[in-house]
Design an enzyme around this catalytic site. Structure first.
Site, PDB file in Angstrom:
ATOM      1  N   SER A  13      31.252  71.112  56.996  1.00  0.00           N
ATOM      2  CA  SER A  13      32.460  70.876  56.205  1.00  0.00           C
ATOM      3  C   SER A  13      32.746  69.371  56.210  1.00  0.00           C
ATOM      4  CB  SER A  13      33.627  71.657  56.800  1.00  0.00           C
ATOM      5  OG  SER A  13      33.814  71.284  58.141  1.00  0.00           O
ATOM      6  N   SER A  14      33.812  68.990  55.553  1.00  0.00           N
ATOM      7  CA  SER A  14      34.252  67.584  55.503  1.00  0.00           C
ATOM      8  C   SER A  14      33.242  66.627  54.872  1.00  0.00           C
ATOM      9  CB  SER A  14      34.589  67.050  56.906  1.00  0.00           C
ATOM     10  OG  SER A  14      35.528  67.860  57.517  1.00  0.00           O
ATOM     11  N   ILE A  19      36.281  64.800  46.691  1.00  0.00           N
ATOM     12  CA  ILE A  19      36.089  63.454  46.138  1.00  0.00           C
ATOM     13  C   ILE A  19      34.946  63.465  45.124  1.00  0.00           C
ATOM     14  CG2 ILE A  19      35.541  61.034  46.686  1.00  0.00           C
ATOM     15  CD1 ILE A  19      38.235  61.913  47.755  1.00  0.00           C
ATOM     16  N   LYS A 190      15.703  68.928  56.243  1.00  0.00           N
ATOM     17  CA  LYS A 190      15.659  70.357  56.589  1.00  0.00           C
ATOM     18  C   LYS A 190      17.015  71.067  56.456  1.00  0.00           C
ATOM     19  CE  LYS A 190      12.219  71.865  58.587  1.00  0.00           C
ATOM     20  NZ  LYS A 190      10.924  72.036  57.930  1.00  0.00           N
ATOM     21  N   GLN A 193      17.439  71.935  52.931  1.00  0.00           N
ATOM     22  CA  GLN A 193      16.546  73.020  52.521  1.00  0.00           C
ATOM     23  C   GLN A 193      17.122  74.366  52.948  1.00  0.00           C
ATOM     24  OE1 GLN A 193      12.370  72.537  53.557  1.00  0.00           O
ATOM     25  NE2 GLN A 193      12.646  70.336  53.784  1.00  0.00           N
ATOM     26  N   LYS A 224      10.940  65.133  48.032  1.00  0.00           N
ATOM     27  CA  LYS A 224      10.848  66.247  48.965  1.00  0.00           C
ATOM     28  C   LYS A 224      12.015  67.225  48.754  1.00  0.00           C
ATOM     29  CE  LYS A 224      10.005  66.800  53.901  1.00  0.00           C
ATOM     30  NZ  LYS A 224      10.029  66.075  55.173  1.00  0.00           N
ATOM     31  N   ALA A 242      30.911  55.226  51.392  1.00  0.00           N
ATOM     32  CA  ALA A 242      31.542  54.148  50.615  1.00  0.00           C
ATOM     33  C   ALA A 242      32.702  53.559  51.413  1.00  0.00           C
ATOM     34  CB  ALA A 242      32.045  54.708  49.293  1.00  0.00           C
ATOM     35  N   CYS A 382      61.934  62.215  52.170  1.00  0.00           N
ATOM     36  CA  CYS A 382      62.358  63.582  52.507  1.00  0.00           C
ATOM     37  C   CYS A 382      63.023  63.617  53.885  1.00  0.00           C
ATOM     38  CB  CYS A 382      61.201  64.553  52.374  1.00  0.00           C
ATOM     39  SG  CYS A 382      61.787  66.221  52.037  1.00  0.00           S
ATOM     40  N   LEU A 383      62.368  64.122  54.926  1.00  0.00           N
ATOM     41  CA  LEU A 383      62.998  64.086  56.249  1.00  0.00           C
ATOM     42  C   LEU A 383      63.352  62.643  56.626  1.00  0.00           C
ATOM     43  CD1 LEU A 383      63.916  65.606  58.782  1.00  0.00           C
ATOM     44  CD2 LEU A 383      61.627  65.312  59.705  1.00  0.00           C
ATOM     45  N   HIS A 508      59.382  63.596  47.055  1.00  0.00           N
ATOM     46  CA  HIS A 508      58.109  63.054  47.559  1.00  0.00           C
ATOM     47  C   HIS A 508      57.424  62.195  46.485  1.00  0.00           C
ATOM     48  CE1 HIS A 508      57.758  65.484  51.284  1.00  0.00           C
ATOM     49  NE2 HIS A 508      58.561  66.278  50.620  1.00  0.00           N
ATOM     50  N   GLU A 510      55.164  60.099  46.808  1.00  0.00           N
ATOM     51  CA  GLU A 510      53.729  59.946  47.056  1.00  0.00           C
ATOM     52  C   GLU A 510      52.896  60.929  46.240  1.00  0.00           C
ATOM     53  OE1 GLU A 510      55.922  61.306  49.058  1.00  0.00           O
ATOM     54  OE2 GLU A 510      55.079  62.814  50.405  1.00  0.00           O
TER      55      GLU A 510
HETATM   56  N1  GLN Z   1      62.609  69.568  57.011  1.00  0.00           N
HETATM   57  C1  GLN Z   1      63.326  68.982  55.930  1.00  0.00           C
HETATM   58  C2  GLN Z   1      63.813  70.022  54.942  1.00  0.00           C
HETATM   59  O1  GLN Z   1      63.300  71.098  54.882  1.00  0.00           O
HETATM   60  C3  GLN Z   1      62.493  67.929  55.227  1.00  0.00           C
HETATM   61  C4  GLN Z   1      61.275  68.476  54.582  1.00  0.00           C
HETATM   62  C5  GLN Z   1      60.269  67.418  54.230  1.00  0.00           C
HETATM   63  O2  GLN Z   1      60.282  66.318  54.776  1.00  0.00           O
HETATM   64  N2  GLN Z   1      59.354  67.753  53.347  1.00  0.00           N
HETATM   65  O3  GLN Z   1      64.740  69.775  54.200  1.00  0.00           O
END
Ligand code: GLN
Length: 536
Positions: A13-14, A19, A190, A193, A224, A242, A382-383, A508, A510
Site C-alpha cells: 500500500s502507500s 497521485i 519479481k 510479476q 523484462k 519526486a 474550525c476547532l 475548512h 483548506e
Molecule cells: N469539534 C468541533 C465541532 O464539532 C470542531 C470540529 C472540527 O474542527 N472539524 O464543532
C-alpha cells in the site's frame, strides 16, 4: 460514450495510487477531455467520517457534504473540479444498499450473494457518474492492494465491467513497486510479476504498469517487466520518487502515460496538453524568493496525513507568495504557559488546527493567547476558531470558565455551543453540519479585504458553533464576527480588530484550495507571516 480507466495497486500500500490517478487525470484534462476520478475503498465503514485521523488520515469533505477519503482532496487540488457523494464508495456502502434492497424484498426470493448482487451494485456505482454524459473519461481508483481478501469483489466487478464495456472502452493501470536491493545493487521485478499474476488469477490483465521506483528503470528492466507481465514495452511506465507530488503529472507526461492510455482507449491524442498554468505554479513553487515558518498546533501531529489539505493549502499559498512555507507540526498537548514562548520561537505565523475532543485544548489556548498578545499572525480553522473564542472569553472578557459545550457540558459560559439542529442527534456517522454553506462577509473587515467580496461559500464539518448570546460582548471588546450564515445567523468568521492578522473560520478553507485557485485565506495568512518576518 464514457470510457473507463481503473487503477489498481500491487505489492504494497502507500504507493500513491491517488497521485498517479490525479496526475493522469490532469494530463487528460489538459488535453481537453472531461475527466473525473472516483475512489472505491474496501473497508466496511460506510464512509471515513467515523474514522480516527490516525487510522486513515484526514477526512475530506465535498461540496455536497460527503465525508470522504483524502485522495479526493488530491483529485480536486489537481483538477480544480469538485467531487461529490458519488466519487467515494466503500464496501460498507455497497452492502448497506444491497441489504436494504433485500429487506424491501427487491430480490424476489432469490439468495443474495456476493456474486452477482454485490458485484452488480459495485458495477452500478462505478458507472453512476458516467450516466450524466458529462465525462469523457472516468478514472476509478481501487483502494487496497490486489490479493487482499476484501478487494476481491471489486476486482471481479472490474473484470465483469470490462467485458460488458467491450474492447477499447476501458483499461487497467496497475501501480506496483520495483524495489531496489542495495546489497545486490539491483532493481527487482519479481514482486511486480507476482502481483500481476494475482490479477491474472482474477481474470484481469493490466494494460499499463506504473512502476514506483527509487532508481531509473533501464531498458532491460522495462523489457523484462513487459515480457513477464504481458504488456507492451511502452506500457511500462516509470514513476520515480519526486520532490513534490506536483511534479508527477510532468513525469507521467515524459513517460507518455496519457498518450499510451488514450491510444488504448482509441481516443485522439492530437491536442497537446496545455500545462502552462501548472508549470507556472511549479516554477514559483521551486524558486521561492523568501521563506516563512508556520507552526501548526494540533493534536494529530504525529501523522501529517491528518492535516493533508492544510499542508497542501500552504504549498499553494507559498507558491502564490513565491515563498517557501516551512510548517512545523507542534503537539498541542506539549504547549504550556511556561514553554509557549520557547515552543513558538522563530514562528512567523501560527495556525490552530481542526479537531475533536478535549485533548490538547489547553495547549491550543496557550498558543492563541501568546500570538494574540504578541501580534503574531494567527489563523484558526474550525476547532481552532472555537479555541480562539474560548481564549478571548477567558482572558479578555474575564469569563473564567468560558468553554465549548463539547469540552465541558456544565460550564456556565458555553461560548461555543451545540448547534440547535444537532441536539436530538444520536448517530455519529454523517450527522455533522457537512458540506458547503453560504457565508456573508461584512464590509470593512479583514475578511472582506481577503476575499474581496461579500458572498462566499465554504465547506463545513462540525457540531458546535459560536454562541450568539455572547456576540455583543465579544464585539464590544474587539473580537468581531466578520462572516456569518445569511439564513441562520451562525458566526462563520471571527477576527480581532487590533491585531495585524487574527482570523479564524468555523469552516475548512483548506478543502477548497487548489493549484489553480489557492485559497485567499491561506494566501493572505502567508503574506501576513512574511510581513511579520520582515518587520522583525
Ligand atoms: N469539534 C468541533 C465541532 O464539532 C470542531 C470540529 C472540527 O474542527 N472539524 O464543532
Amino acid at each position: 460514450m464514457t470510457k473507463y480507466i481503473f487503477v489498481t495497486g500491487g505489492v504494497t500500500s502507500s504507493l500513491g495510487k491517488g497521485i498517479i490517478a490525479a496526475s493522469l487525470a490532469k494530463l487528460l484534462q489538459a488535453r481537453g477531455y472531461k475527466v473525473t476520478i472516483q475512489k472505491f475503498d474496501p473497508y466496511i465503514n460506510i464512509d471515513p467520517g467515523t474514522l480516527n485521523p490516525y487510522e486513515h488520515g484526514e477526512c475530506y469533505v465535498t461540496e455536497d457534504g460527503a465525508e470522504t477519503d483524502l485522495d479526493l482532496g488530491h483529485y480536486e487540488r489537481f483538477l480544480n473540479v469538485p467531487t461529490s457523494q458519488a466519487n467515494n464508495v466503500t464496501t460498507g456502502r455497497i452492502y448497506q444498499h444491497v441489504i436494504q434492497q433485500e429487506r424491501e424484498g427487491a430480490y424476489l426470493g432469490k439468495t443474495v450473494q456476493v456474486i452477482p448482487h454485490i458485484t452488480d451494485e459495485i458495477k452500478r456505482r462505478m458507472q453512476l457518474l458516467g450516466e450524466s454524459g458529462e465525462y469523457d473519461i472516468i478514472i476509478t481508483e481501487l483502494g487496497g492492494t490486489v490479493g487482499d481478501i476484501e478487494s476481491l469483489p471489486f476486482v471481479e466487478a472490474v473484470r465483469q465491467l470490462r467485458w460488458e464495456l467491450g474492447a477499447n472502452n476501458s483499461l487497467v493501470i496497475h501501480l506496483t513497486l520495483v524495489p531496489y536491493l542495495a546489497a545486490a545493487g539491483e532493481l527487482k521485478t519479481k514482486p511486480t510479476q507476482h502481483s500481476v499474476k494475482t490479477l491474472l488469477e482474477y481474470g484481469v490483465q493490466p494494460d499499463i504498469l506504473v512502476c514506483r521506483t527509487e532508481h531509473k528503470l533501464s531498458q532491460e528492466i522495462r523489457k523484462k517487466l513487459a515480457q513477464f507481465c504481458n504488456v507492451n514495452i511502452n506500457a511500462v511506465v516509470e514513476s520515480i520518487d519526486a520532490s513534490t507530488i506536483y511534479d508527477v503529472p510532468l513525469l507521467m507526461l515524459k513517460e507518455n502515460l496519457d498518450k499510451t492510455a488514450l491510444t488504448k482507449l482509441k481516443l485522439s491524442n492530437k491536442n497537446e496538453p496545455d500545462l502552462e498554468n501548472w508549470k507556472n505554479f511549479l516554477g514559483k513553487l521551486k524558486n521561492p524568493t523568501s521563506e516563512v515558518n508556520i507552526a501548526l498546533v494540533g493534536k494529530y501531529v504525529e501523522l501529517p496525513d491528518a492535516y493533508k489539505s492544510i499542508t497542501e493549502g500552504f504549498i499553494h499559498a507559498g507558491a502564490t507568495n513565491e515563498c517557501k512555507v516551512k510548517v512545523s507540526y507542534i503537539a498541542a498537548e506539549s504547549v504550556t504557559k511556561e514553554n509557549v514562548a520557547e515552543k513558538l520561537k522563530g514562528m512567523d505565523g501560527v495556525l490552530v488546527a481542526p479537531g475533536f475532543g478535549e485533548r490538547g485544548l489547553d495547549g491550543k489556548l496557550n498558543a492563541i493567547k501568546y500570538v494574540r498578545e504578541n501580534n503574531i499572525p494567527f489563523f484558526g480553522i474550525c476547532l481552532g476558531m472555537q479555541c480562539s473564542v474560548i481564549e478571548f472569553g477567558r482572558n479578555v472578557l474575564g469569563l473564567k470558565d468560558a468553554n465549548s459545550f463539547e469540552m465541558d457540558a456544565n460550564t456556565s459560559n458555553p461560548v461555543i455551543n451545540l448547534m440547535e439542529e444537532q441536539k436530538n442527534i444520536t448517530n455519529m456517522g454523517g450527522t455533522m453540519r457537512l458540506g458547503a454553506y453560504d457565508c456573508e462577509i461584512k464590509k470593512g473587515t479583514k475578511a472582506f479585504t481577503i476575499y474581496g467580496k461579500t458572498k462566499i461559500s465554504e465547506r463545513h464539518r462540525h457540531r458546535y458553533e459560536f454562541n450568539n448570546d455572547y456576540l455583543k460582548q465579544y464585539e464590544a471588546a474587539g473580537m468581531i464576527a466578520s462572516g456569518f450564515n445569511p439564513e441562520t445567523g451562525l458566526v462563520e468568521i471571527v477576527e480581532l480588530k487590533n491585531h495585524p492578522f487574527f482570523v479564524a473560520g468555523q469552516f475548512h478553507p483548506e478543502l477548497k484550495s487548489t493549484v489553480a485557485n489557492p485559497h485567499p485565506l491561506f494566501v493572505s495568512f502567508v503574506a501576513a507571516a512574511l510581513a511579520n518576518k520582515k518587520s522583525k
